[in-house]
Write an enzyme that holds these catalytic residues in place. Structure first.
Site, short mmCIF file in Angstrom:
data_model
loop_
_atom_site.label_atom_id
_atom_site.label_comp_id
_atom_site.label_asym_id
_atom_site.label_seq_id
_atom_site.Cartn_x
_atom_site.Cartn_y
_atom_site.Cartn_z
N ASP A 139 0.85 -1.19 0.00
CA ASP A 139 0.00 0.00 0.00
C ASP A 139 0.89 1.25 0.00
O ASP A 139 1.35 1.70 1.04
CB ASP A 139 -0.92 -0.04 1.24
CG ASP A 139 -1.80 1.20 1.35
OD1 ASP A 139 -1.61 2.14 0.56
OD2 ASP A 139 -2.66 1.22 2.25
N LYS A 193 -3.50 9.02 -3.48
CA LYS A 193 -3.12 10.35 -2.96
C LYS A 193 -2.36 11.25 -3.94
O LYS A 193 -2.98 12.04 -4.63
CB LYS A 193 -2.38 10.18 -1.65
CG LYS A 193 -3.36 9.77 -0.53
CD LYS A 193 -2.78 9.90 0.85
CE LYS A 193 -3.84 9.86 1.92
NZ LYS A 193 -4.05 8.55 2.53
C1 LIG Z 1 -5.11 7.60 2.77
C2 LIG Z 1 -4.72 6.18 2.73
C3 LIG Z 1 -5.62 5.20 2.26
C4 LIG Z 1 -7.03 5.51 1.84
O1 LIG Z 1 -7.11 6.38 0.77
P1 LIG Z 1 -8.44 7.25 0.53
O2 LIG Z 1 -8.19 7.94 -0.77
O3 LIG Z 1 -8.56 8.18 1.69
O4 LIG Z 1 -9.58 6.29 0.47
C5 LIG Z 1 -5.17 3.88 2.22
N1 LIG Z 1 -3.92 3.56 2.62
C6 LIG Z 1 -3.05 4.47 3.07
C7 LIG Z 1 -1.68 4.05 3.49
C8 LIG Z 1 -3.42 5.81 3.16
O5 LIG Z 1 -2.56 6.72 3.63
#
Ligand SMILES: *Cc1c(COP(=O)(O)O)cnc(C)c1O
Length: 429
Positions: free
Chosen positions: A245, A274
């Site tokens: 992730d 993001k």
């Molecule tokens: C922000 C984030 C998410 C979720 O993303 P969204 O666009 O807010 O749904 C998942 N994993 C990590 C590591 C994040 O920082």
């Protein structure tokens, strides 16, 4: 925005993780340019958050703006079912270019959490296609993967955001969080808990899922790359797919384009989001190997069962392509290096402060972990008064500024934090 607008907001509009009865104050921002947010009263404040990791090249970036305007003239949206378009193809070509060769099949999604759902569904369908019933995921404590249900189920179970739903969530396996810190010595014992769990459950685990090197919402912790290297080794050994992730860490934030590069590993499934569009639009992607994609496609369903309405949105794809083009000009490496040097210079001395438990810096991430919970309302009022936008949580004050930030502004962010630490009213004892 006048007072009546703000009253309307207070009464009718939900903000992230907030109460409808007694919400924390929301500050009205009417525009943003470069590293500055402009308040309703005309005051400009320095952004220390990149709007949650996303706005890496600054606000109102001319090149990103232009890519959107050019695309809008051609087509803002078209369904992705049965249709394709140059915007998506260009972006996916770029994504293939900047990720390891092995990752060659891309699923475009609309947000980070959805990218995680897609990665988890891919793993489940992969095993179904191979005729095995595997429903368990293995992860580590202190993780965070999003707010949708399956993403919550692999986020830290003790984390207050998700504990409310614990009885509804599928139960997965949580290894102890890594103790060995980035940049310090590796201790082989760190992997034992993970090692035991994967060995004991090897025939039930559909995939391992982790944030690489940086655990974000789960405590802004930086762990030893050896941990990730060992995880990769164990996943290979037991033939279990590894989902990485990179939604927060991807696109240079840690000093590498992707944080998994610190461990010299390649994931089987990679989630990005993001900063993918430079914070211009919501877009994410789940990228996997031909083996996983083809196995799924050879399965009973003959296809992968997911397809968001706004999948491959042309506007989002166009601006993501331009964002990656900017990164490919390689200025980011120098930018991150400079930010890291200044954050170290300004924040590391705070380690001696009586309210500080730990200071850590990695790439363009600076973390001040306090000994006490922070009074967000009071400290934020102080930050705004001093011209900076910083949003702490729990005991953490952290900086993830836009890559384009100048020395002077970055030092100012650190100085305001340093001053705030001296005020007892900002902490809950
Ligand atoms: C922000 C984030 C998410 C979720 O993303 P969204 O666009 O807010 O749904 C998942 N994993 C990590 C590591 C994040 O920082």
């Amino acid at each position: 925005m006048n007072q009546s607008d703000l009253n309307f907001d207070f009464k009718h509009i939900w903000h992230p993780y907030s109460s409808m009865i007694n919400p924390l104050p929301c500050y009205p921002i009417i525009s943003a340019k470069g590293i500055h947010l402009k308040l309703n009263n005309g005051k400009k404040i320095i952004d220390g958050m990149s709007s949650w990791w996303s706005v890496i090249h600054g606000y109102n970036n001319a090149r990103l703006n232009k890519s959107l305007k050019d695309q809008i003239k051609k087509m803002s949206h078209v369904m992705f079912g049965g249709i394709t378009h140059p915007s998506a193809i260009l972006l996916c070509r770029k994504l293939i270019e900047i990720t390891p060769k092995k990752l060659e099949c891309i699923f475009l999604c609309d947000s980070g959490s959805v990218a995680i759902e897609v990665a988890m569904k891919m793993s489940l369908q992969y095993w179904q296609a191979l005729g095995e019933k595997r429903c368990t995921f293995l992860t580590i404590r202190n993780g965070y993967h999003g707010d949708t249900f399956f993403a919550m189920s692999v986020s830290d179970p003790a984390n207050s955001i998700h504990s409310l739903y614990s009885t509804l969530l599928p139960t997965h396996l949580f290894a102890n969080a890594p103790k060995c810190v980035f940049g310090e010595t590796w201790n082989e014992k760190d992997i034992y808990s993970f090692d035991i769990l994967i060995k004991e459950n090897k025939s039930d685990i559909a995939a391992v899922i982790m944030e690489p090197i940086v655990q974000g919402v789960g405590g802004m912790k930086f762990y030893h790359p050896k941990y990730l290297e060992k995880v990769r080794y164990l996943c290979n050994h037991y033939k279990i797919p590894l989902i990485i992730d990179e939604i927060a860490t991807g696109f240079g934030r840690t000093g590498k384009l992707f944080a998994y590069e610190y461990a010299n590993i390649i994931p089987d499934i990679l989630c990005i989001g993001k900063a993918l569009t430079g914070g211009m639009m919501s877009l994410s992607a789940t990228i996997t190997t031909k083996n996983i994609a083809h196995t799924i496609s050879n399965g009973k369903a003959n296809c992968f069962m997911h397809g968001p309405t706004f999948m491959g949105n042309p506007l989002a794809c166009a601006v993501a392509t331009e964002n990656i083009s900017i990164l490919q000009e390689k200025k980011w490496k120098k930018q991150i290096f400079n930010i890291e040097s200044i954050l170290k210079l300004k924040l590391l001395p705070l380690q001696q402060h009586p309210k500080v438990l730990n200071i850590r810096v990695l790439g363009a991430i600076g973390v001040v972990e306090c000994l006490y919970k922070i009074n967000i309302k009071r400290i934020q009022f102080f930050f705004i008064k001093h011209g900076v936008w910083i949003r702490p949580f729990n005991k953490l004050i952290y900086l993830i500024p836009p890559y384009i930030i100048d020395q002077y502004s970055l030092k100012k962010l650190a100085d305001v934090i340093s001053e705030a630490l001296d005020n007892d009213n900002f902490f809950i004892y």
